[in-house]
Design a protein around this motif. Structure first.
Motif, PDB file in Angstrom:
ATOM      1  N   LEU A 192       1.397  -2.570   4.826  1.00 14.64           N
ATOM      2  CA  LEU A 192       0.135  -3.393   4.472  1.00 14.64           C
ATOM      3  C   LEU A 192      -0.005  -3.547   3.084  1.00 14.64           C
ATOM      4  CD1 LEU A 192      -2.522  -1.928   6.694  1.00 14.64           C
ATOM      5  CD2 LEU A 192      -1.659  -4.166   7.206  1.00 14.64           C
ATOM      6  N   ASP A 193      -0.467  -4.571   2.765  1.00 14.46           N
ATOM      7  CA  ASP A 193      -0.613  -4.773   1.176  1.00 14.46           C
ATOM      8  C   ASP A 193      -2.006  -4.189   0.977  1.00 14.46           C
ATOM      9  OD1 ASP A 193      -0.865  -5.592  -1.349  1.00 14.46           O
ATOM     10  OD2 ASP A 193      -0.022  -7.557  -1.341  1.00 14.46           O
TER      11      ASP A 193
ATOM     12  N   ARG B 287      -3.642  -3.894  -1.658  1.00 10.55           N
ATOM     13  CA  ARG B 287      -4.343  -4.439  -2.749  1.00 10.55           C
ATOM     14  C   ARG B 287      -5.062  -5.892  -2.013  1.00 10.55           C
ATOM     15  NH1 ARG B 287      -4.436  -2.327  -8.168  1.00 10.55           N
ATOM     16  NH2 ARG B 287      -2.971  -0.543  -8.023  1.00 10.55           N
ATOM     17  N   LEU B 288      -4.870  -6.115  -1.040  1.00 10.24           N
ATOM     18  CA  LEU B 288      -5.413  -7.340  -0.411  1.00 10.24           C
ATOM     19  C   LEU B 288      -6.340  -6.631   0.678  1.00 10.24           C
ATOM     20  CD1 LEU B 288      -2.249  -9.713   0.353  1.00 10.24           C
ATOM     21  CD2 LEU B 288      -3.579  -9.655  -1.549  1.00 10.24           C
ATOM     22  N   THR B 289      -7.224  -7.799   1.106  1.00 12.49           N
ATOM     23  CA  THR B 289      -8.278  -7.391   2.122  1.00 12.49           C
ATOM     24  C   THR B 289      -7.631  -7.430   3.362  1.00 12.49           C
ATOM     25  OG1 THR B 289      -8.883  -9.470   2.291  1.00 12.49           O
ATOM     26  CG2 THR B 289     -10.055  -8.409   0.610  1.00 12.49           C
TER      27      THR B 289
ATOM     28  N   GLU C  51      -6.815 -10.952   4.383  1.00 11.18           N
ATOM     29  CA  GLU C  51      -5.762 -11.719   3.413  1.00 11.18           C
ATOM     30  C   GLU C  51      -4.465 -11.237   3.878  1.00 11.18           C
ATOM     31  OE1 GLU C  51      -8.388 -12.016  -0.685  1.00 11.18           O
ATOM     32  OE2 GLU C  51      -7.067 -10.327  -0.396  1.00 11.18           O
TER      33      GLU C  51
ATOM     34  N   LEU D  61      -1.971 -13.878   5.224  1.00 16.82           N
ATOM     35  CA  LEU D  61      -0.422 -13.928   5.013  1.00 16.82           C
ATOM     36  C   LEU D  61       0.657 -13.883   5.817  1.00 16.82           C
ATOM     37  CD1 LEU D  61       1.709 -13.752   2.474  1.00 16.82           C
ATOM     38  CD2 LEU D  61       1.347 -11.372   2.114  1.00 16.82           C
ATOM     39  N   HIS D  62       0.492 -13.210   6.856  1.00 19.15           N
ATOM     40  CA  HIS D  62       1.043 -12.920   7.793  1.00 19.15           C
ATOM     41  C   HIS D  62       1.339 -14.080   8.829  1.00 19.15           C
ATOM     42  CE1 HIS D  62       3.347 -10.518  11.055  1.00 19.15           C
ATOM     43  NE2 HIS D  62       2.639 -11.388  11.884  1.00 19.15           N
TER      44      HIS D  62
ATOM     45  N   LEU E 189     -10.938  -4.348   0.640  1.00 18.30           N
ATOM     46  CA  LEU E 189      -9.425  -4.123   0.445  1.00 18.30           C
ATOM     47  C   LEU E 189      -9.115  -2.892   1.226  1.00 18.30           C
ATOM     48  CD1 LEU E 189      -9.303  -4.051  -3.457  1.00 18.30           C
ATOM     49  CD2 LEU E 189      -8.744  -5.852  -2.014  1.00 18.30           C
TER      50      LEU E 189
END
Lengths: 329, 259
Positions: free
Chosen positions: A87-88, A90-92, A95, A99-100, A131
Motif C-alpha cells: 500500500l502507499d 501516505r495516501l488514504t 486514494e 489509484l488501483h 492515511l
C-alpha cells in the motif's frame, strides 16, 4: 480452459532450486490452496504466475495466457495480494483504491460506488479518508485484500492472506475470500502455512515441499489418503488391559496410550465405536468419553513429507535460503 | 515483451499520487521551497555588496536567480526520480509493477509528477525574486525559459531513475547527493560565474548538463549568457532524451520481470 496451467515449472536461484518441475492445473472458479512451510517455494510460484519472475524452465498459463509471451494479458486478468504490504501509506484508504481502480481501468462511472462497496465490505468505511500509515496491521491487510478485488479479477492470488493476523480478523478475511469465490466465480489461489486456513477454505490443496508437489487433492481426500479416523477413549483403566485387548482386533491399525487416554487409528471409526465400547464392557472397564475425529492436514503433511510443519519451518528456512528473501528482490 | 503503448489514465493516476504525496510531505515541501528562497535572499543580500568577478555590471541578486532556479530544479527533479527507491522499500512498487500498465506509462507518470512539483517551486522562487526587485530582460524569451526548465527537469528526473535502478536501497541516496548532485551543482556555475575559474574546471563544467540549464535560463531571464541559447536548449533536450531512454530501459530491467 483451466484458470492456471503449469507444466514442468522450474525456478533456480543460483544453486538453489526453488521450484523443481511443478505441473498442475487449476480449474475456473476453484478456491485452491498451496500449502507448505516457509521456503517451500510458494511465493516464488506466485511471483512467476503474476509475471514478476521468469521461470528457469517450463511453462505457466494464467487465464489462458502464457506468463512468458503475454504478460500484459495475464496482468489484466489477475489480482495479487502480496505477503508484504504494497500500500502507499501516505495516501488514504480511498486514494489507494482509487489509484488501483484507475490503473486497472475500472470504468470511471463505477469507480466511486465500487470503492465504497469494497471499503464497506472490509469494514473500513469510517476510516476511508485516513492515511494508511495510521492503520493497524489487520486494517492494512483488509484494505489490501479489498484492493486486490476492486477490479474483479478473474484470478486472484493471495500470498499468505492471514499472516500475522489475530483470529478474529483472520476469520473475517476468510469470509470475504469465500464470498468472492462463490458469488463472483473468482478463481482464488492462496498460499498458506496455516493448516486450518487451507482446510476451511480450499476445495483443493497442493502440498508444496522443497519445490515439489508432494500431494494434490481436496483436503478431505488427502486426509482419507492418510487413512482412517482417530478414536480417542477416556478411561479410568490404568492396567492396560483395554489397550491390549484392542490391539488384538485386526481393524485397529495402531493404539497409543497416554495417561488414561487411548488414541486408536482405524478405518471407518464411526462403525467401529460400538465394537470398541462393547470390548470395554466385556472387560468391565468404564469409559468416560469417546471421541471420533478425522486426521488433520497437519497429519497429512507429516504423512507426505515425513516432517511436521513446525520443524520444517524452523530448520529448513535457514538452510535453504541462507541469503534471506531469495527471489523477492 | 512489454507493450510500448501509453496508458494515459494510468499516467494521470500516478501523477495524482505524486501530487498528493508532495502536498502531504511537509518536510519535502519546506525543504525544497524554503531552502532555495532562503539561499536566494541570503546570497542576494549578502553578496550584492561583495565584488563577484564576471558579472559584467549585473547586480548579484539578479544574476543568481536563474542559478537558484536551476539548483531547486536539480534537487527536486533528481529526488522525484530517485524516490522510486522508497516505493521499492515500502513495497508499493510491486503493486504498480504487477498492474496491467506499460513500464513507459509508469515512468511517464513519475516524470509528470516531478515536472509539476519542479514548476511549482520555480514559480514560487521567481515570485520571490520579482517581489525583491527582479525584472525580466524580455517577456518574449519566457516561453523558451519554461521549455528549458521542463526539459531539464525531465532529464534530471530520468537521471534519478537511473540512479534508483543502480542502488539497492535508500541508503545509497546520501551518496548520490554528495558525489553526484553536489558536484553537478558546483560545476554548473549556478551560484557564481565560472569565467574566472581555472581552465580545467571550465572544461569539466561543459560536461555538466546543469551548466546548459543555468546558461539557458540566464539567456531567457537576464538576456545574457556565455553560450548561444540554441546550444543550451539543444544540449538540455538531448540530455532529456538520452536519460529518459536510459532511465526507462534500466527501470524496466531492474523492476520488471526478473529472470
Amino acid at each position: 480452459m483451466p484458470a492456471i496451467r503449469v507444466e514442468g515449472l522450474v525456478r533456480r536461484f543460483g544453486d538453489i532450486v526453488a521450484l523443481d518441475g511443478l505441473s498442475f492445473e487449476i480449474g475456473e472458479g476453484e478456491l485452491f490452496g498451496i500449502l507448505g512451510p516457509n521456503g517451500a517455494g510458494k511465493t516464488t510460484l506466485i511471483n512467476i504466475l503474476s509475471t514478476l519472475l521468469r521461470p528457469s524452465a517450463g511453462s505457466a498459463d494464467v487465464a489462458g495466457f502464457s506468463v512468458l509471451d503475454r504478460p500484459d494479458d495475464v496482468r489484466k486478468s489477475i489480482g495479487v495480494v502480496f505477503q508484504e504490504s504494497s500500500l502507499d501509506t501516505r495516501l488514504t484508504a480511498r486514494e489507494n483504491l482509487s489509484l488501483h481502480a484507475a490503473v486497472y481501468r475500472v470504468p470511471r462511472a463505477e469507480r466511486r460506488q465500487r470503492i465504497a462497496d469494497m471499503l464497506a465490505m472490509v469494514e473500513l468505511e469510517d476510516r476511508a479518508d485516513s492515511l494508511v500509515e495510521t492503520f493497524s496491521g489487520g486494517m492494512r491487510r483488509r484494505l489490501e485484500l479489498a484492493r486486490g478485488f476492486t477490479h474483479r479479477p478473474r484470478v486472484l492470488f493471495l500470498d499468505e492472506p492471514s499472516l500475522g493476523l489475530d483470529a478474529q480478523t483472520r476469520r473475517r478475511i476468510w469470509e470475504h475470500i469465500d464470498q468472492w469465490n462463490r458469488e463472483q466465480a473468482t478463481t482464488v489461489i492462496l498460499t498458506t502455512h496455516y493448516m486450518e486456513e487451507a482446510d476451511r477454505l480450499c476445495g483443493r490443496v497442493a502440498i508444496l515441499d522443497r519445490g515439489r508437489i508432494a500431494a494434490l487433492d481436496s483436503p478431505e481426500r488427502l486426509k482419507a489418503l492418510v487413512g482412517g479416523d482417530v478414536v480417542t477413549l477416556e478411561t479410568s483403566d490404568k492396567s492396560g488391559a483395554l489397550a491390549a485387548a484392542l490391539r488384538q482386533r485386526p481393524w485397529i491399525k495402531a493404539v497409543r496410550e497416554r495417561d488414561g487416554v487411548l488414541d486408536l487409528s482405524t478405518e471407518q471409526g464411526a462403525q467401529r465405536i460400538p465394537a470398541i465400547v462393547s470390548a470395554a464392557q466385556d472387560l468391565g472397564i468404564a469409559l468416560a468419553s469417546v471421541n471420533l475425529h478425522r486426521p488433520s492436514l497437519e497429519d497429512v503433511f507429516l504423512h507426505f513429507t515425513g516432517r511436521s510443519m513446525r520443524e520444517e519451518s524452523a530448520n529448513d528456512l535457514a538452510r535453504r535460503f541462507p541469503m534471506g528473501r531469495a527471489g523477492l528482490q | 515483451m512489454n507493450s510500448p503503448y501509453l496508458d494515459w489514465p494510468a499516467v494521470g493516476a500516478l501523477w495524482l499520487r505524486e501530487m498528493r504525496r508532495f502536498l502531504r510531505m511537509r518536510s519535502r515541501l519546506v525543504g525544497t521551497l524554503v531552502m532555495p528562497i532562503l539561499l536566494f535572499l541570503y546570497l542576494g543580500m549578502g553578496l550584492n555588496r561583495v565584488i563577484v568577478g564576471g558579472l559584467e555590471g549585473t547586480a548579484y541578486d539578479t544574476y543568481v536567480l536563474p542559478g537558484i532556479l536551476a539548483m531547486s530544479l536539480l534537487l527536486s527533479s533528481t529526488f522525484a526520480g530517485i524516490s522510486v527507491l522508497w516505493d521499492r522499500e515500502f513495497g508499493f512498487l510491486r503493486e504498480i509493477m504487477v498492474a496491467p500498465v506499460s513500464r513507459l506509462s509508469i515512468v511517464l507518470g513519475r516524470i509528470a509528477g516531478g515536472v509539476t512539483t519542479t514548476l511549482i517551486q520555480a514559480a514560487i522562487i521567481t515570485a520571490a525574486g520579482v517581489a525583491t526587485g527582479f525584472r525580466f530582460a524580455s517577456a518574449r524569451l519566457l516561453p523558451v525559459g519554461l521549455a528549458v526548465l521542463v526539459l531539464a527537469s525531465i532529464g534530471f528526473i530520468a537521471l534519478g531513475l537511473v540512479f534508483a535502478s543502480r542502488l539497492r536501497d535508500t541508503q545509497g541516496f546520501n551518496m548520490v547527493m554528495s558525489f553526484v548532485i553536489l558536484p553537478l551543482l558546483l560545476l554548473s556555475g549556478a551560484l557564481f560565474p565560472l569565467a574566472t575559474a581555472p581552465a580545467a574546471l571550465r572544461l569539466l563544467s561543459l560536461l555538466d548538463p546543469l551548466t546548459y540549464t543555468v546558461d539557458g535560463l540566464r539567456a531567457c531571464l537576464l538576456g545574457r549568457s556565455a553560450l548561444p541559447l540554441a546550444l543550451d536548449l539543444g544540449v538540455v533536450a538531448a540530455f532529456a532524451v538520452i536519460t529518459v531512454l536510459a532511465g526507462t530501459a534500466l527501470f524496466q530491467r531492474t523492476e520488471g520481470t526478473k529472470g
